[in-house]
Design a protein around this motif. Structure first.
Motif, PDB file in Angstrom:
ATOM      1  N   LEU A 197       0.770  -1.128   0.003  1.00 50.61           N
ATOM      2  CA  LEU A 197      -0.107  -0.032   0.169  1.00 50.61           C
ATOM      3  C   LEU A 197       0.858   1.366  -0.140  1.00 50.61           C
ATOM      4  O   LEU A 197       2.042   1.324   0.714  1.00 50.61           O
ATOM      5  CB  LEU A 197      -0.879   0.167   1.127  1.00 50.61           C
ATOM      6  CG  LEU A 197      -1.867  -1.096   1.313  1.00 50.61           C
ATOM      7  CD1 LEU A 197      -1.385  -2.132   2.247  1.00 50.61           C
ATOM      8  CD2 LEU A 197      -3.192  -0.611   2.238  1.00 50.61           C
ATOM      9  N   SER A 198       0.295   2.303  -0.712  1.00 55.06           N
ATOM     10  CA  SER A 198       0.843   3.767  -0.538  1.00 55.06           C
ATOM     11  C   SER A 198       0.091   4.359   0.222  1.00 55.06           C
ATOM     12  O   SER A 198      -1.356   4.505  -0.172  1.00 55.06           O
ATOM     13  CB  SER A 198       1.354   4.116  -1.876  1.00 55.06           C
ATOM     14  OG  SER A 198       0.443   4.331  -2.588  1.00 55.06           O
ATOM     15  N   TYR A 199       0.450   5.093   0.991  1.00 50.36           N
ATOM     16  CA  TYR A 199      -0.443   6.210   1.985  1.00 50.36           C
ATOM     17  C   TYR A 199       0.311   7.547   2.008  1.00 50.36           C
ATOM     18  O   TYR A 199       1.227   7.502   2.693  1.00 50.36           O
ATOM     19  CB  TYR A 199      -0.404   5.472   3.280  1.00 50.36           C
ATOM     20  CG  TYR A 199      -0.949   6.406   4.382  1.00 50.36           C
ATOM     21  CD1 TYR A 199      -2.050   6.752   4.714  1.00 50.36           C
ATOM     22  CD2 TYR A 199       0.131   6.833   5.483  1.00 50.36           C
ATOM     23  CE1 TYR A 199      -2.762   7.576   5.594  1.00 50.36           C
ATOM     24  CE2 TYR A 199      -0.327   7.668   6.496  1.00 50.36           C
ATOM     25  CZ  TYR A 199      -1.466   7.943   6.569  1.00 50.36           C
ATOM     26  OH  TYR A 199      -2.104   8.976   7.579  1.00 50.36           O
ATOM     27  N   GLU A 200      -0.595   8.423   1.587  1.00 51.37           N
ATOM     28  CA  GLU A 200      -0.499   9.898   1.777  1.00 51.37           C
ATOM     29  C   GLU A 200      -0.899  10.605   3.218  1.00 51.37           C
ATOM     30  O   GLU A 200      -2.196  10.368   3.260  1.00 51.37           O
ATOM     31  CB  GLU A 200      -0.641  10.627   0.647  1.00 51.37           C
ATOM     32  CG  GLU A 200      -0.475  12.118   0.487  1.00 51.37           C
ATOM     33  CD  GLU A 200      -0.640  12.937  -0.626  1.00 51.37           C
ATOM     34  OE1 GLU A 200      -0.516  14.256  -0.579  1.00 51.37           O
ATOM     35  OE2 GLU A 200      -0.924  12.368  -1.385  1.00 51.37           O
ATOM     36  N   HIS A 201       0.013  11.049   3.854  1.00 48.94           N
ATOM     37  CA  HIS A 201      -0.391  11.819   5.214  1.00 48.94           C
ATOM     38  C   HIS A 201      -1.232  12.837   4.653  1.00 48.94           C
ATOM     39  O   HIS A 201      -1.085  13.819   4.046  1.00 48.94           O
ATOM     40  CB  HIS A 201       0.964  12.309   5.670  1.00 48.94           C
ATOM     41  CG  HIS A 201       1.724  11.071   6.433  1.00 48.94           C
ATOM     42  ND1 HIS A 201       1.663  10.518   7.644  1.00 48.94           N
ATOM     43  CD2 HIS A 201       2.644  10.517   6.133  1.00 48.94           C
ATOM     44  CE1 HIS A 201       2.560   9.684   7.794  1.00 48.94           C
ATOM     45  NE2 HIS A 201       3.191   9.618   7.059  1.00 48.94           N
ATOM     46  N   GLY A 210      -3.303   6.453   9.579  1.00 50.49           N
ATOM     47  CA  GLY A 210      -2.396   5.341   9.550  1.00 50.49           C
ATOM     48  C   GLY A 210      -2.351   4.570  10.904  1.00 50.49           C
ATOM     49  O   GLY A 210      -2.270   3.428  10.301  1.00 50.49           O
ATOM     50  N   LYS A 211      -2.432   4.879  11.701  1.00 54.65           N
ATOM     51  CA  LYS A 211      -2.365   4.438  13.130  1.00 54.65           C
ATOM     52  C   LYS A 211      -3.717   3.533  13.056  1.00 54.65           C
ATOM     53  O   LYS A 211      -3.656   2.461  13.579  1.00 54.65           O
ATOM     54  CB  LYS A 211      -2.238   5.420  14.338  1.00 54.65           C
ATOM     55  CG  LYS A 211      -0.979   5.785  14.497  1.00 54.65           C
ATOM     56  CD  LYS A 211      -1.082   6.847  15.593  1.00 54.65           C
ATOM     57  CE  LYS A 211       0.393   7.595  15.775  1.00 54.65           C
ATOM     58  NZ  LYS A 211       0.555   8.497  16.940  1.00 54.65           N
ATOM     59  N   LYS A 212      -4.868   4.207  12.600  1.00 54.91           N
ATOM     60  CA  LYS A 212      -6.136   3.349  12.643  1.00 54.91           C
ATOM     61  C   LYS A 212      -5.955   2.264  11.798  1.00 54.91           C
ATOM     62  O   LYS A 212      -6.602   1.130  11.899  1.00 54.91           O
ATOM     63  CB  LYS A 212      -7.192   4.194  12.193  1.00 54.91           C
ATOM     64  CG  LYS A 212      -8.424   3.730  12.355  1.00 54.91           C
ATOM     65  CD  LYS A 212      -9.098   3.423  13.735  1.00 54.91           C
ATOM     66  CE  LYS A 212     -10.327   3.011  13.834  1.00 54.91           C
ATOM     67  NZ  LYS A 212     -10.841   2.824  15.206  1.00 54.91           N
ATOM     68  N   PHE A 213      -5.392   2.316  10.588  1.00 52.68           N
ATOM     69  CA  PHE A 213      -5.256   1.222   9.639  1.00 52.68           C
ATOM     70  C   PHE A 213      -4.440   0.205  10.266  1.00 52.68           C
ATOM     71  O   PHE A 213      -4.596  -1.073  10.281  1.00 52.68           O
ATOM     72  CB  PHE A 213      -4.618   1.738   8.278  1.00 52.68           C
ATOM     73  CG  PHE A 213      -4.219   0.393   7.453  1.00 52.68           C
ATOM     74  CD1 PHE A 213      -5.267   0.378   6.483  1.00 52.68           C
ATOM     75  CD2 PHE A 213      -2.952  -0.163   7.257  1.00 52.68           C
ATOM     76  CE1 PHE A 213      -4.948  -0.958   5.696  1.00 52.68           C
ATOM     77  CE2 PHE A 213      -2.795  -1.071   6.658  1.00 52.68           C
ATOM     78  CZ  PHE A 213      -3.729  -1.517   5.675  1.00 52.68           C
ATOM     79  N   PHE A 222      -2.876  -9.324  10.540  1.00 52.15           N
ATOM     80  CA  PHE A 222      -1.613  -8.829   9.703  1.00 52.15           C
ATOM     81  C   PHE A 222      -0.591  -8.152  10.134  1.00 52.15           C
ATOM     82  O   PHE A 222      -0.623  -7.660  11.419  1.00 52.15           O
ATOM     83  CB  PHE A 222      -2.146  -7.797   8.722  1.00 52.15           C
ATOM     84  CG  PHE A 222      -3.299  -8.450   7.583  1.00 52.15           C
ATOM     85  CD1 PHE A 222      -2.856  -9.272   6.607  1.00 52.15           C
ATOM     86  CD2 PHE A 222      -4.831  -7.873   7.674  1.00 52.15           C
ATOM     87  CE1 PHE A 222      -3.924  -9.841   5.919  1.00 52.15           C
ATOM     88  CE2 PHE A 222      -5.579  -8.367   7.014  1.00 52.15           C
ATOM     89  CZ  PHE A 222      -5.233  -9.193   5.852  1.00 52.15           C
ATOM     90  N   SER A 223       0.773  -8.306   9.859  1.00 49.25           N
ATOM     91  CA  SER A 223       2.022  -7.543  10.251  1.00 49.25           C
ATOM     92  C   SER A 223       2.193  -6.490   9.267  1.00 49.25           C
ATOM     93  O   SER A 223       2.334  -6.651   8.106  1.00 49.25           O
ATOM     94  CB  SER A 223       3.217  -8.600  10.156  1.00 49.25           C
ATOM     95  OG  SER A 223       4.273  -8.058  10.406  1.00 49.25           O
ATOM     96  N   VAL A 224       2.206  -5.132   9.710  1.00 48.36           N
ATOM     97  CA  VAL A 224       2.162  -4.123   8.888  1.00 48.36           C
ATOM     98  C   VAL A 224       3.626  -3.511   8.887  1.00 48.36           C
ATOM     99  O   VAL A 224       4.195  -3.514  10.111  1.00 48.36           O
ATOM    100  CB  VAL A 224       1.195  -2.909   9.325  1.00 48.36           C
ATOM    101  CG1 VAL A 224       1.366  -1.933   8.100  1.00 48.36           C
ATOM    102  CG2 VAL A 224      -0.085  -3.678   8.993  1.00 48.36           C
ATOM    103  N   LYS A 225       4.385  -3.322   8.044  1.00 49.83           N
ATOM    104  CA  LYS A 225       5.863  -3.091   8.103  1.00 49.83           C
ATOM    105  C   LYS A 225       5.791  -1.642   7.120  1.00 49.83           C
ATOM    106  O   LYS A 225       5.575  -1.874   5.842  1.00 49.83           O
ATOM    107  CB  LYS A 225       6.686  -3.844   7.654  1.00 49.83           C
ATOM    108  CG  LYS A 225       6.886  -5.111   8.744  1.00 49.83           C
ATOM    109  CD  LYS A 225       7.880  -6.174   8.201  1.00 49.83           C
ATOM    110  CE  LYS A 225       7.838  -7.350   8.955  1.00 49.83           C
ATOM    111  NZ  LYS A 225       8.611  -8.612   8.441  1.00 49.83           N
TER     112      LYS A 225
END
Length: 244
Positions: A197-201, A210-213, A222-225
């Motif tokens: 995933l790409s995520y724009e602040h 981002g923290k909620k995701f 899931f492990s999120v890195k």
């Protein structure tokens, strides 16, 4: 101190300025263009953008190429092993640019999805146009490996599981709830699959997107890195866009 010590802050400042100029260049150069040119491994094509689609409410946010899509695309270009010979699904595809990149980078099959019917039609048009352009230029991408379809996150309308799931700039709770996206990842991922995933602040008053995701993803197991900037394209990587 020696000359190296004296020069290092100036060198760092110079590199930072150069990076900012490069970022401003690629982020804004084609943002208002009707046709957005893209290059993946020297394979060049264009996708159509609809500039007033969001304002008029006819296309939502999916009718333009967002910077986070390009950041993701360029990351994949450096790491084609995430795509090559894999089954790939692209969630919230918009213009279809990430799906086309996946096909160029050797995906076995690509399912290109969006939840807005007008955007699905735009993506289908762009896939057909780009594949024609690539064939004429010698790229010869087979559009038959790309299936464009309507899919609403978590709806259960797609039963297949995939090796790789792509999501570009869809963690956007002001417009789209995050939980259904996480449900879709859970529904569609193979046991040893991955999602990129790409995520724009962007500011959201109720919570940090981002923290909620991350919270919702971890609740699903899931492990999120976060991908280090050093592993991303040196030009197409910016501080306000992350890759997970």
């Amino acid at each position: 101190f020696d000359e190296k010590t004296f020069r290092s802050p100036r060198v760092a400042a110079s590199n930072f300025v150069t990076k900012q100029i490069q970022s401003l260049g690629w982020r804004s150069r084609y943002s208002q263009a009707q046709e957005y040119p893209v290059s993946v491994r020297n394979n060049k094509f264009t996708v159509q953008q609809i500039q007033r689609g969001e304002i008029e409410g006819t296309f939502g946010t999916g009718a333009t190429v967002w910077p986070a899509s390009i950041v993701l695309l360029k990351y994949l270009e450096l790491h084609p092993d995430k795509i090559k010979d894999k089954s790939v699904i692209d969630l919230g595809t918009g213009t279809g640019v990430t799906s086309l990149a996946a096909a160029i980078l050797g995906a076995e099959r690509v399912v290109c999805t969006d939840g807005v019917e007008n955007v699905v039609r735009l993506a289908q048009k762009n896939v057909s146009l780009a594949c024609t352009q690539l064939k004429e230029s010698g790229g010869g991408e087979n559009k038959d490996i790309i299936e464009v379809r309507n899919y609403w996150w978590g709806s259960g309308s797609i039963l297949e599981k995939f090796d790789t799931i792509l999501v570009a700039d869809c963690v956007l709770p002001k417009l789209y709830p995050i939980a259904p996206l996480v449900d879709a990842l859970d529904d569609l991922m193979k046991p040893y699959g991955i999602a990129i995933l790409s995520y724009e602040h962007r500011h959201f008053p109720e919570y940090h997107p981002g923290k909620k995701f991350n919270e919702l993803a971890q609740a699903k197991g899931f492990s999120v890195k976060k991908i280090p900037t050093a592993d991303q394209d040196p030009v197409y990587s910016v501080e306000d866009i992350e890759i997970w």
